[in-house]
Design a protein around this motif. Structure first.
Motif, PDB file in Angstrom:
ATOM      1  N   UNK A   1      -6.599   9.614  -3.569  1.00  0.00           N
ATOM      2  CA  UNK A   1      -6.662   8.193  -3.877  1.00  0.00           C
ATOM      3  C   UNK A   1      -8.009   7.790  -4.468  1.00  0.00           C
TER       4      UNK A   1
ATOM      5  N   UNK B   1     -16.581 -12.395   1.907  1.00  0.00           N
ATOM      6  CA  UNK B   1     -15.378 -11.592   1.701  1.00  0.00           C
ATOM      7  C   UNK B   1     -15.526 -10.468   0.700  1.00  0.00           C
TER       8      UNK B   1
ATOM      9  N   UNK C   1     -14.479  -7.648   1.215  1.00  0.00           N
ATOM     10  CA  UNK C   1     -13.463  -6.634   1.491  1.00  0.00           C
ATOM     11  C   UNK C   1     -12.075  -7.130   1.159  1.00  0.00           C
TER      12      UNK C   1
ATOM     13  N   UNK D   1     -10.405  -6.742  -1.562  1.00  0.00           N
ATOM     14  CA  UNK D   1      -9.625  -5.923  -2.487  1.00  0.00           C
ATOM     15  C   UNK D   1      -8.569  -5.082  -1.755  1.00  0.00           C
ATOM     16  N   UNK D   2      -7.313  -5.365  -2.014  1.00  0.00           N
ATOM     17  CA  UNK D   2      -6.230  -4.499  -1.554  1.00  0.00           C
ATOM     18  C   UNK D   2      -6.053  -4.437  -0.057  1.00  0.00           C
ATOM     19  N   UNK D   3      -6.613  -5.374   0.680  1.00  0.00           N
ATOM     20  CA  UNK D   3      -6.487  -5.248   2.119  1.00  0.00           C
ATOM     21  C   UNK D   3      -5.335  -6.076   2.662  1.00  0.00           C
ATOM     22  N   UNK D   4      -4.908  -7.067   1.943  1.00  0.00           N
ATOM     23  CA  UNK D   4      -3.952  -8.010   2.512  1.00  0.00           C
ATOM     24  C   UNK D   4      -2.625  -7.328   2.815  1.00  0.00           C
ATOM     25  N   UNK D   5      -2.191  -7.473   4.060  1.00  0.00           N
ATOM     26  CA  UNK D   5      -0.931  -6.874   4.449  1.00  0.00           C
ATOM     27  C   UNK D   5       0.185  -7.882   4.352  1.00  0.00           C
ATOM     28  N   UNK D   6      -0.138  -9.111   4.624  1.00  0.00           N
ATOM     29  CA  UNK D   6       0.922 -10.109   4.712  1.00  0.00           C
ATOM     30  C   UNK D   6       1.431 -10.488   3.333  1.00  0.00           C
TER      31      UNK D   6
END
Lengths: 551, 135
Positions: B105, B126, B128, B130-135
């Motif tokens: 990756x 913020x 962090x 980038x690409x962290x959101x799960x919802x």
């Protein structure tokens, strides 16, 4: 009392895990199987917990091998309270995940891993010996490693290494400690260890050389799992990258397993009456300092943060300090308070994380500087968050109050500079928690709304409803559970008092585990041989001891 | 024998701690691999010497089999080690899989690069997202 079905609490999640592997791709079927398993665990553990009141202990000897040789699974009030709380928390996080987790992630290995994690947690609470505790930790950790990096984003992978490697080192120390304990004491069974330590103290034979060192090793491992002061740095970073349901589950369960192991082993073995007073035993002092530092530094670290997840993670760490303080005080009332506080902390902390999940769905971020005015659109979320936050702070009608009163009250009653300063730190931490929670609540719910999102990035009302309904149900379950143990504090505290009595007077625990074994009257002499000179390690005392004990 | 094993355990722990402190993830993985072996060997050392002294001559103890009538070695530590080896094996397999996944990756196997330019422990703003959101 013998109860043959205790192991069902481990088998049910295991089968759910296997079944969900087979049902991979059929999300609805996986959800039904999972809900069935979690509900069954809640029901079973709750009914057994009620059945064993006021002071029973259910024991199952796996495969019919009697106690120190076979594997004993023990369900007493201590395990019972925690298993009920753990499975309620698991159920709520599971329901929340239906709305909050990405479909792609859910179609992956989320369901099997979730149930295997529950299996490990339940087994850790039930098992009666050190080595099986290690195995249970490993099951739980293996599932948690994989859950942490479940979406395999860059941030998740980077954080996973920190968590995995720290826990692997912890596990290594644990297995080495267990092996050394066996080498010294000739047994790994908690009840057998408690009996040997108690007999050694009463006869006056010294404990084996190195007993103290091994107890420090094991306590360090449990402190690492529990995120106590010098070993807590991994936690706040780990909890903000994973999907919120997983994060909430971790916050409820993983740290508490470490505290549970300490609650079980510290009063009976590491700091059993007589061992605690030994002059070279500085373990209680170190743990007390750790507790104070955890409380104070955890809450101070949360003050400048603006991400709700990070704030909650720091508050979580800070409140582990109360639990350690309760364990260190080691009176009946403080242990009872610790157990009560632990159960309520599991429920409340998970509720707050799940509320944070709902905020993320509604506002698109958990950054306090970018959200606001949520009270207008979602008054129920605001109410539930408020109830959970006030329980965490410990305002009187809510559940956190009783645990704190018991722990801090004992701190004042016992006195001494250390206990008084720890009590002061505890009260200060409570006040700062109120400050932090008030900040979160007023910025997220009460402040004027900030339109940081362009209107098209909002999910459609229908999608929003589908995403938040499971979340509301989940948070509702937890808030009701928290209110129930808060308003029903009397009955709950009677249960925890019963659990504590078994810890401070382990005789009934030991007798329950060794159902039909009668120890020979010359057990003390045998003990002397075991504890005697073990330096010439060329004959196996332990095997002989066991042979002679059964004869 | 016990002394020899203890020295081995010490050396293994020293080497594995050196590896664990390395900055490349492969080294760290090898350190984890090795430290598990060190712990297992430690348990073996703790379980007592496999030799006994019979009338002045040193003879090995018998295997732990019922009915041989010999003085036998303690079987339980060996059972513990066996379980620990199996668990350690699974953990190492997981860790190596994680390494491969990480490399595929991110094309990086150095801790500093992966953690993102030695950022502070607490990211206050913020950084962090980038690409962290799960919802």
């Amino acid at each position: 009392m013998e109860l043959t079905w205790i192991i069902l609490l481990v088998v049910a999640p295991m089968f759910a895990g296997i079944a969900t592997v087979c049902l991979r791709g059929h999300v609805m079927a996986q959800r039904i199987v999972g809900l069935a398993s979690l509900t069954a665990c809640v029901m079973m553990s709750l009914s057994w917990l009620v059945a064993l009141q006021p002071s029973g202990i259910f024991v199952q000897q796996i495969g019919g091998w009697s106690a120190p040789y076979g594997i004993s699974v023990i369900f007493d009030s201590l395990s019972g309270v925690l298993i009920v709380a753990a499975n309620i928390v698991g159920l709520a996080a599971y329901i929340h995940s239906f709305g909050s987790i990405r479909p792609k992630t859910e179609k992956g290995w989320f369901h099997p891993l979730f149930h295997l994690l529950m299996m490990g947690v339940n087994y850790a609470f039930l098992t009666g010996d050190l080595f099986n505790l290690f195995v249970a930790f490993e099951i739980m950790l293996m599932a948690s490693y994989a859950l942490l990096c479940i979406s395999a984003t860059r941030e998740q992978l980077a954080q996973t290494y920190k968590y995995v490697i720290l826990n692997l080192i912890g596990s290594t120390i644990f297995v080495l400690g267990a092996g050394l304990m066996y080498g010294m004491m000739g047994t790994l069974n908690y009840a057998d260890l408690a009996r040997l330590v108690a007999e050694s103290v009463s006869v006056g034979t010294p404990l084996p050389t190195g007993f103290f060192a091994v107890s420090v090793m094991l306590v360090c491992v449990f402190a690492l799992k529990a995120a106590v002061f010098p070993l807590w740095f991994w936690l706040p970073d780990t909890y903000h990258t994973s999907p919120i349901a997983i994060c909430a589950l971790f916050s409820g369960l993983l740290t508490k397993v470490g505290i549970y192991a300490m609650c079980r082993l510290y009063p009976m073995i590491f700091a059993a009456p007589g061992v605690r007073e030994m002059s070279d035993n500085w373990l209680p002092t170190v743990l007390a300092y750790g507790a104070g530092a955890t409380m104070l530094l955890g809450i101070l670290a949360s003050l400048p943060l603006t991400n709700i997840r990070r704030i909650l993670a720091c508050v979580l760490v800070s409140h582990m300090g109360y639990l350690i303080f309760g364990v260190v005080l080691l009176t009946d009332a403080s242990m009872s308070g610790t157990l009560y506080y632990m159960a309520q902390h599991m429920i409340v902390m998970t509720a707050l994380f799940l509320c944070c999940g709902l905020i993320e769905i509604k506002a698109g971020t958990d950054d306090l500087s970018k959200i606001g005015g949520l009270c207008k659109g979602s008054p129920w979320l605001g109410t539930m968050f408020m109830i959970a936050a006030m329980s965490l702070v410990g305002l009187p009608p809510f559940s956190g109050f009783y645990g704190k009163v018991l722990i801090l009250g004992e701190g004042i009653r016992i006195g001494g500079v250390t206990n008084w300063s720890l009590t002061a730190i505890g009260l200060l931490t409570g006040a700062l928690t109120l400050l932090v929670m008030a900040k979160v609540w007023s910025l997220a719910f009460w402040s004027p709304s900030k339109s940081i999102r362009s209107s098209e990035s909002y999910p459609s009302p229908k999608l929003l409803k589908a995403q938040t309904t499971p979340g509301y149900i989940a948070v509702g379950i937890l808030v009701i559970a928290s209110l129930a143990i808060g308003l029903g504090a009397g009955p709950t505290l009677r249960v925890t008092d019963g659990a504590t009595a078994n810890l401070s007077q382990p005789t009934s625990y030991v007798n329950a585990v060794f159902q039909d074994i009668v120890f020979p009257p010359d057990a003390a002499a045998l003990l002397e041989r075991v504890h005697g000179d073990h330096a010439d390690a060329d004959d196996s005392h332990a095997v002989e001891l066991h042979e002679e004990t059964t004869r | 024998m016990t002394l020899l094993l203890s020295i081995c355990v010490g050396v293994i722990f020293a080497v594995s701690i050196y590896l664990l402190l390395g900055k490349e993830l492969k080294e760290v993985a090898m350190g984890v691999f090795l430290i598990g072996h060190g712990a297992n060997l430690g348990i073996l050392a703790m379980s007592g010497s496999p030799f006994m002294n019979v009338g002045g001559s040193i003879v090995p103890k018998g295997p732990p089999i019922l009915g041989t009538g010999q003085q036998m070695v303690d079987p339980l530590p060996q059972a513990l080690i066996l379980t620990a080896i199996v668990i350690g094996f699974a953990v190492v397999a997981f860790l190596l899989t994680l390494l491969v996944a990480t490399y595929r990756r991110t094309q990086e196997l150095w801790i500093d690069d992966l953690a993102g330019d030695g950022k502070a422990m607490f990211l206050i703003d913020g950084a962090e997202t980038k690409g962290k959101r799960a919802a």
